[in-house]
Enzyme design. Structure first.
Site, PDB file in Angstrom:
ATOM      1  N   TYR A   1       0.855  -1.184   0.049  1.00  0.00           N
ATOM      2  CA  TYR A   1       0.072  -0.042  -0.166  1.00  0.00           C
ATOM      3  C   TYR A   1       1.144   1.175   0.241  1.00  0.00           C
ATOM      4  O   TYR A   1       0.550   2.118  -0.736  1.00  0.00           O
ATOM      5  CB  TYR A   1      -1.029  -0.107   1.147  1.00  0.00           C
ATOM      6  CG  TYR A   1      -1.920   1.145   1.183  1.00  0.00           C
ATOM      7  CD1 TYR A   1      -3.187   1.201   0.526  1.00  0.00           C
ATOM      8  CD2 TYR A   1      -1.377   2.292   1.982  1.00  0.00           C
ATOM      9  CE1 TYR A   1      -3.906   2.321   0.548  1.00  0.00           C
ATOM     10  CE2 TYR A   1      -2.466   3.396   2.104  1.00  0.00           C
ATOM     11  CZ  TYR A   1      -3.583   3.487   1.273  1.00  0.00           C
ATOM     12  OH  TYR A   1      -4.214   4.451   1.392  1.00  0.00           O
TER      13      TYR A   1
ATOM     14  N   TRP B   1      -7.629   3.403 -10.522  1.00  0.00           N
ATOM     15  CA  TRP B   1      -6.720   3.337  -9.185  1.00  0.00           C
ATOM     16  C   TRP B   1      -7.325   2.499  -8.172  1.00  0.00           C
ATOM     17  O   TRP B   1      -6.839   1.631  -7.392  1.00  0.00           O
ATOM     18  CB  TRP B   1      -6.682   4.615  -8.692  1.00  0.00           C
ATOM     19  CG  TRP B   1      -5.859   4.926  -7.269  1.00  0.00           C
ATOM     20  CD1 TRP B   1      -6.367   4.940  -6.296  1.00  0.00           C
ATOM     21  CD2 TRP B   1      -4.434   4.673  -7.121  1.00  0.00           C
ATOM     22  NE1 TRP B   1      -5.443   4.868  -5.122  1.00  0.00           N
ATOM     23  CE2 TRP B   1      -4.122   4.813  -5.666  1.00  0.00           C
ATOM     24  CE3 TRP B   1      -3.296   4.526  -7.993  1.00  0.00           C
ATOM     25  CZ2 TRP B   1      -3.140   4.708  -5.114  1.00  0.00           C
ATOM     26  CZ3 TRP B   1      -2.217   4.377  -7.412  1.00  0.00           C
ATOM     27  CH2 TRP B   1      -1.759   4.532  -6.082  1.00  0.00           C
TER      28      TRP B   1
ATOM     29  N   HIS C   1       1.506   4.036  -2.993  1.00  0.00           N
ATOM     30  CA  HIS C   1       1.251   5.404  -3.043  1.00  0.00           C
ATOM     31  C   HIS C   1       2.751   6.412  -3.216  1.00  0.00           C
ATOM     32  O   HIS C   1       2.493   7.465  -3.583  1.00  0.00           O
ATOM     33  CB  HIS C   1       0.685   5.942  -1.507  1.00  0.00           C
ATOM     34  CG  HIS C   1      -0.856   5.567  -1.395  1.00  0.00           C
ATOM     35  ND1 HIS C   1      -1.390   4.308  -1.351  1.00  0.00           N
ATOM     36  CD2 HIS C   1      -1.798   6.352  -1.624  1.00  0.00           C
ATOM     37  CE1 HIS C   1      -2.767   4.373  -1.520  1.00  0.00           C
ATOM     38  NE2 HIS C   1      -3.006   5.733  -1.692  1.00  0.00           N
TER      39      HIS C   1
END
Length: 97
Positions: free
Chosen positions: A11, A69, A15
């Site tokens: 994660y 996304w 990002h």
């Protein structure tokens, strides 16, 4: 929002490499100072952002880049139908200006 167990590193990596077209979309939608915080114990995510007065953030869910996304992130998070991350409001309990 809520991460799935074992997804924290991926994660963060995704990002850290946010797509330029997504960053541009968020910016053009009036989103500023966007931060996401993680409680490592519970895997809960807490997002904080500021919106410009003329923001259009409510239309983001219809945009193909946002949907792409969400599909990309869905394996890492608990999601709604359509892969939108599950979100829930938190009750404000204190504010100091």
């Amino acid at each position: 929002m809520q991460l799935k167990p074992g997804a924290m590193d991926e994660y963060k990596a995704r990002h850290d490499a946010i797509w330029p077209e997504l960053a541009e979309l968020l910016h053009h939608s009036g989103i500023r100072d966007y931060s996401i915080f993680l409680d490592e114990e519970t895997l809960s995510l807490f997002a904080v952002l500021k919106l410009t007065d003329d923001n259009s953030h409510e239309t983001l869910s219809k945009h193909p880049v946002m949907q792409k996304w969400w599909n990309y992130m869905a394996p890492l998070m608990h999601v709604e139908p359509g892969n939108k991350p599950k979100e829930w409001a938190l009750e404000p309990v204190f504010y100091l200006a």
